[in-house]
Write a protein that holds these residues in place. Sequence first.
Motif, PDB file in Angstrom:
ATOM      1  N   ALA A  77     -10.855 -33.951  54.105  1.00 51.36           N
ATOM      2  CA  ALA A  77      -9.677 -33.845  53.239  1.00 51.36           C
ATOM      3  C   ALA A  77      -8.432 -34.242  54.012  1.00 51.36           C
ATOM      4  N   GLY A  78      -7.450 -34.817  53.310  1.00 50.97           N
ATOM      5  CA  GLY A  78      -6.196 -35.179  53.939  1.00 50.97           C
ATOM      6  C   GLY A  78      -5.339 -33.955  54.204  1.00 50.97           C
ATOM      7  N   ALA A  79      -4.431 -34.077  55.167  1.00 49.42           N
ATOM      8  CA  ALA A  79      -3.534 -32.974  55.503  1.00 49.42           C
ATOM      9  C   ALA A  79      -2.397 -32.891  54.504  1.00 49.42           C
TER      10      ALA A  79
ATOM     11  N   ALA B 184       2.060 -35.533  54.461  1.00 51.84           N
ATOM     12  CA  ALA B 184       0.840 -35.977  53.774  1.00 51.84           C
ATOM     13  C   ALA B 184       0.147 -37.016  54.639  1.00 51.84           C
ATOM     14  N   ARG B 185      -1.090 -36.711  55.041  1.00 45.03           N
ATOM     15  CA  ARG B 185      -1.790 -37.587  55.962  1.00 45.03           C
ATOM     16  C   ARG B 185      -3.226 -37.780  55.487  1.00 45.03           C
TER      17      ARG B 185
ATOM     18  N   CYS C  11      -6.631 -20.447  52.955  1.00 44.74           N
ATOM     19  CA  CYS C  11      -6.806 -21.425  54.049  1.00 44.74           C
ATOM     20  C   CYS C  11      -5.915 -21.124  55.240  1.00 44.74           C
ATOM     21  N   HIS C  12      -5.135 -20.013  55.175  1.00 45.00           N
ATOM     22  CA  HIS C  12      -4.244 -19.603  56.267  1.00 45.00           C
ATOM     23  C   HIS C  12      -3.213 -20.681  56.609  1.00 45.00           C
ATOM     24  N   GLY C  13      -2.797 -21.410  55.599  1.00 43.97           N
ATOM     25  CA  GLY C  13      -1.755 -22.409  55.792  1.00 43.97           C
ATOM     26  C   GLY C  13      -2.248 -23.767  56.230  1.00 43.97           C
ATOM     27  N   GLU C  14      -3.558 -23.918  56.441  1.00 45.22           N
ATOM     28  CA  GLU C  14      -4.091 -25.190  56.907  1.00 45.22           C
ATOM     29  C   GLU C  14      -4.214 -26.216  55.783  1.00 45.22           C
ATOM     30  N   GLY C  15      -4.359 -25.752  54.562  1.00 46.21           N
ATOM     31  CA  GLY C  15      -4.529 -26.675  53.432  1.00 46.21           C
ATOM     32  C   GLY C  15      -5.952 -27.178  53.291  1.00 46.21           C
ATOM     33  N   GLN C  16      -6.845 -26.753  54.202  1.00 41.92           N
ATOM     34  CA  GLN C  16      -8.232 -27.212  54.194  1.00 41.92           C
ATOM     35  C   GLN C  16      -9.174 -26.044  54.456  1.00 41.92           C
TER      36      GLN C  16
ATOM     37  N   ARG D 281      -1.853 -27.930  49.999  1.00 39.47           N
ATOM     38  CA  ARG D 281      -0.509 -27.941  50.571  1.00 39.47           C
ATOM     39  C   ARG D 281      -0.319 -26.900  51.671  1.00 39.47           C
ATOM     40  N   GLY D 282      -1.166 -25.866  51.675  1.00 35.80           N
ATOM     41  CA  GLY D 282      -1.079 -24.852  52.714  1.00 35.80           C
ATOM     42  C   GLY D 282      -0.159 -23.691  52.393  1.00 35.80           C
ATOM     43  N   ALA D 283       0.653 -23.817  51.344  1.00 33.01           N
ATOM     44  CA  ALA D 283       1.595 -22.757  50.983  1.00 33.01           C
ATOM     45  C   ALA D 283       0.982 -21.828  49.939  1.00 33.01           C
TER      46      ALA D 283
END
Length: 373
Positions: free
Chosen positions: A238-240, A115-116, A204-209, A154-156
Motif C-alpha cells: 500500500a502507498g504511504a 502521498a507516496r 494502524c497507530h498512525g502508519e496508515g498501513q 491517511r494515518g489520522a
Amino acid sequence: MSTDIDYYELLGVERTADGQTIKSAYRKLAMQYHPDKNAGCKDSEAKFKAVSEAYDCLKDPQKRAAYDRFGKAAFQQGGFGGGQQDFSGFSDIFENIFGEFMGGRGGPGAGRTAARRGADLRYDMEISLEEAFAGKAAEITVDVSAACEPCGGRGAKPGTSARSCPTCGGAGKVRAQQGFFVVERACPTCHGAGEVIAEPCAACHGEGQVDKRKTLSLNVPPGVDEGTRIRMTGEGEAGARGGPSGDLYVFIHVKRHPLFEREGTTLFARCPISFTTAALGGEIEVPGLDGETHQIRIPAGIQSGKQISKRGVGMPVLSGRGRGDMVVEIQVETPTKLSSRQKELLEEFRATETGDECPASHGFFSKLKAALG
C-alpha cells in the motif's frame, strides 16, 4: 564612473565569450589601468576597480549565470559582494535557476512527500512444463501491507486529519545556510511528510498501513517460459498516506521434464529405437504435451544423432498464434539380450556382409589398413 555599465561591455567581450576570452580581456585592461602605472589618476583607479568587479563576477559560472538572468540585482542584499555578506537573497535566485536540476522547492509544498506510491513485490511460482503448455488458473497467497480501512490509509483518527508541520511549514524539508551554500534536508519533525498527525488512528497507530494476507487469482497464459514475468497492477504494498499501491510481479519457473527439453517454442526429445528399425525404417509414436500421440516416420538406414522435426506440435507462442516444432533426436540401441534364434539370424546376416552395408566403418578400416601398409 557609472556603476551601471554592463560587465561584458566593461571587458569588451561578447555575452557568449568563453572563460579564456574573458580572462585575456581582463588582464589586458588590468595592466592598462593598474594604479601603479597611473599614479594619482582617479579615473584609471575607478576603471581598474570596475573591470576587476566585472571579472570577479564573470569568471565564476554560478555568479555569471545569476548575472545573465538578473543583472546586478542578483548581488543586492550583500549577495557575492564584499563585507558583511547576506546570502539569503542570492540563495533564492540560485534556486530559481538551478532548482529544477538540484531538487529545489519549485513552489510551496513541492517537497512534500505525504502521498507516496507503495513498493512493488515479487512472487516466485513453479509450474510443470505441461502447465506452461496449456496455461493455468491458480490462486496465490501473499503477505502485504494494505491501506488501513478505518482511516483510509491517511494515518489520522477517523473524523480528524493531519495538519501542516509547524517546523517546515508543510514543505517536508528544512534549509540551513553553510557558507556559500544552502543545505536542504528532510524535516526532523515530520520526516519529510510535510504534515503531522495529532490524533493517530487506533487501528494502524498512525502508519496508515496494516499487515494483511491476500489470496489472489492468477491466470498463467499458455506458452510461458522460465523467467516470464506476470504483472498484477496495484497488488503490491500500500502507498504511504493514501498514495497508490505498488504492483505484484509473479516470476515463472518451469520444472524439468523427464522427456522434453525446451528452447523457445521448440521441444526436443531423445528417442531410442532398435537397430532393426534403424536399418529397415518404420514409425515410432511420441506422446505430445497436448495429449496427442504423434507419429514419427523413421527412414531406413538412419544413424544415431539424426534429428527429425515434426512441425506445429511444439510449445504455443506466448501471446500469439501457432505452435513451435517438436524435434526428435534418434538414438540407435544395440540389443544386449538375444535369443538363440536371433543370434543364428545375425550370424547368417554377418556371413552375407560385403562391407557396403556400413560404408562408414568399411571405409575407416580400409583407410587404416592402407595407412599401416
